[in-house]
Enzyme design. Structure first.
Site, short mmCIF file in Angstrom:
data_model
loop_
_atom_site.label_atom_id
_atom_site.label_comp_id
_atom_site.label_asym_id
_atom_site.label_seq_id
_atom_site.Cartn_x
_atom_site.Cartn_y
_atom_site.Cartn_z
CB ALA A 161 -0.92 -0.03 1.22
CB SER A 162 0.01 4.82 0.17
OG SER A 162 -0.78 4.72 1.33
CD GLN A 191 7.07 -4.12 1.02
OE1 GLN A 191 7.03 -3.26 0.13
NE2 GLN A 191 8.01 -5.05 1.05
CB VAL A 192 1.01 -7.28 4.24
CG1 VAL A 192 0.72 -8.46 5.17
CG2 VAL A 192 0.32 -6.02 4.75
CE LYS A 234 -0.11 -1.29 7.40
NZ LYS A 234 -1.44 -0.75 7.78
CG ASP A 276 -8.53 3.73 3.66
OD1 ASP A 276 -9.13 4.14 2.65
OD2 ASP A 276 -7.31 3.48 3.67
#
Length: 534
Positions: free
Chosen positions: A169-170, A173-174, A188, A325
């Site tokens: 993601a912005s 990351q996972v 994460k 979100d």
């Protein structure tokens, strides 16, 4: 005349470029790091990003002016060319967001939800790319974060750590990993130097948005920059995210026990979590927009749609603590564990962005939605004014919330708010968006930021429902009407002490139940009519 218009537009773009370039030094000055290497990097990065922003803005502006020059307004040729320019410009904007990363990707994600404000080509491009194709940190960068946070590399902490992330993601990351005691976990990891670059990115975005507002007064998105400035530090602290997830689940257990089992957040492993690393229980499930996988799991998309609507209505109208979100990448669905009835369970991911609504705002927002569902024009206006829209823009506010024109909002028909997801519906929405651009911008300027976040949440949920049902459904609005009414009546009971007033609230409660029952009966009759062969 057209040539003069083109020159004026180009001159304005050059003014933006010049102002942005002059502010490069100020953007670099926001870096608070004591690390000289990082500070030097930021002093190099900020001017480059400013130049990239200005070049992209100039390219897009020139493309619109040059491509549409001389084409009559309303002609088929102009519509066709405008569609092509929208697509090209959306791709340029997408490329800019990916190159700059961080905040810019979050802005791209937000644009992907603004159906009521930007052309469909931008919405579609951003939705398809910003959720699943974000830039990825290298394994060396991941190891760097681990060493700083835990003093060891992943291979020392876990028996197995997949260096390839399953999602990016912005901000982070996972990765999938296995602990020494055999647990499968999701880790994460924040992108390296995210805190420092976020400050610099905020400065560049702030500079450009303020410059554009000075040149084009109707372009006023300073509220969005302010919101990012307030929320980003919280999103960058994963311990805040972990606390949010636990508070969310606690609210469901205490305030909404009837659906608490059907909503889930991954368990946090605090011993290996820091502000930049978050270790959680690994979750299997279908992404909320993956209807095909849902059906393979024996889950009906219509049941998922009802659960999503109920979950977020409870948050907004009863808890006052809202996950803001809920896009497709942050919602998973799985069959209820240890049950054979295949009822869906909603798994909420990414708890970094939450907003709290005070009692007054929460009650007024619930009263507004109650009025929208029951087509009560007087109550719609009253509660829109209470929330800051003003009498002159309350109809527009109602339209943005429901994506329906005012004549449909106040239509007494039972399905007056339902959107079928058809091409004509989408065209109608885009027409209103372009027709009322300046009014929409003024409304967004007036509304409190917490309500703007509710609009964003509402947009995300509409997108989810559209993926599940190809539109919205009457059942969705029945759920919203029921929960918002319960919240309003509960607030009145709490405020009321006199016996006569309590009787009045009790009668209102019976009236609401009767209206909802009537709407439910109308829904059943509609479904029966569709099911009959004649």
């Amino acid at each position: 005349m057209a040539a003069r218009s083109l020159w004026r537009s180009r001159a304005r773009v050059l003014a933006v470029v010049g102002t942005a370039a002059c502010g490069g030094a100020a953007g670099g000055a926001v870096a608070t790091s004591d690390d000289p290497a990082t500070a030097l990097k930021l002093c190099t990065v900020v001017p480059v990003r400013l130049a990239r922003n200005a070049a992209t803005a100039a390219s897009i502006a020139f493309d619109y002016q040059y491509s549409l020059l001389g084409l009559p307004e309303g002609s088929e040729e102009r519509s066709r060319v405008k569609h092509e320019v929208h697509l090209r410009s959306a791709l340029k904007l997408q490329e800019l967001c990916f190159k700059n990363g961080g905040i810019y990707i979050k802005l791209g994600q937000h644009i992907g939800q603004l159906e009521y404000l930007v052309p469909e080509e931008y919405v579609k491009t951003m939705r398809e790319s910003m959720l699943n194709k974000c830039p990825v940190s290298s394994y060396d960068q991941v190891c760097e974060v681990f060493k700083k946070e835990l003093g060891e590399t992943p291979d020392k902490i876990f028996t197995e750590f997949n260096p390839v992330p399953i999602a990016s993601a912005s901000l982070a990351q996972v990765h999938v990993a296995h602990t020494h005691d055999g647990r499968k976990v999701a880790v994460k990891v924040q992108h390296t130097h995210m805190t420092d670059t976020a400050a610099a990115d905020h400065a560049t975005v702030d500079l450009i948005v303020n410059t554009l507002h000075r040149i084009f007064p109707s372009f006023d998105y300073r509220w969005l920059v302010d919101e990012i400035h307030e929320s980003l530090p919280k999103e960058l602290d994963f311990l805040v995210e972990a606390k949010n997830s636990e508070k969310c689940m606690d609210n469901f257990r205490k305030l909404s026990p009837h659906i608490a089992d059907y909503v889930y957040a991954p368990k946090v492993y605090w011993n290996l979590s820091t502000s930049k690393l978050l270790m959680m229980e690994f979750m299997d499930g279908a992404q909320i927009n993956d209807v095909k996988t849902m059906r393979k799991l024996g889950i009906q998309p219509s049941e998922v749609s009802k659960l999503v609507s109920q979950t977020f209505a409870e948050m907004m109208f009863k808890h006052g603590f809202v996950h803001c979100d809920p896009h497709a990448a942050n919602l998973l669905v799985r069959p209820m564990p240890s049950r054979s009835n295949k009822k869906p369970q909603l798994v909420l991911l990414d708890h970094g962005l939450y907003k709290e609504l005070d009692v007054s705002t929460r009650t007024n927002y619930a009263a507004l939605w109650k009025a929208l569902v029951f087509a009560d024009a007087k109550a719609i206006k009253e509660n829109s004014v209470k929330l800051g829209a003003g009498e002159d823009l309350c109809a527009l506010f109602a339209g943005i919330l429901t994506m329906r024109p005012w004549n449909r909002v106040i239509d007494p028909a039972v399905d007056h708010l339902v959107i079928q997801g058809s091409e004509s519906d989408r065209s109608e929405l885009q027409m209103y968006a372009s027709q009322y651009f300046s009014e929409i911008s003024e409304l967004l300027r007036r509304l409190p930021r917490v309500i703007l976040l509710m609009l964003k949440t509402n947009d995300c949920l509409r997108s989810v429902n559209n993926a599940l049902l190809q539109g919205s459904s009457l059942e969705t609005f029945l759920i919203i009407g029921k929960i918002s009414s319960e919240a309003v009546i509960e607030a009145k009971k709490y405020e009321t002490r006199s016996l006569l007033r309590r009787l009045s609230v009790w009668l209102e409660e019976i009236s609401v139940e009767a209206r909802l029952l009537g709407m439910q009966l109308a829904l059943w009759l509609l479904q029966l009519r569709k099911a009959l062969p004649w």
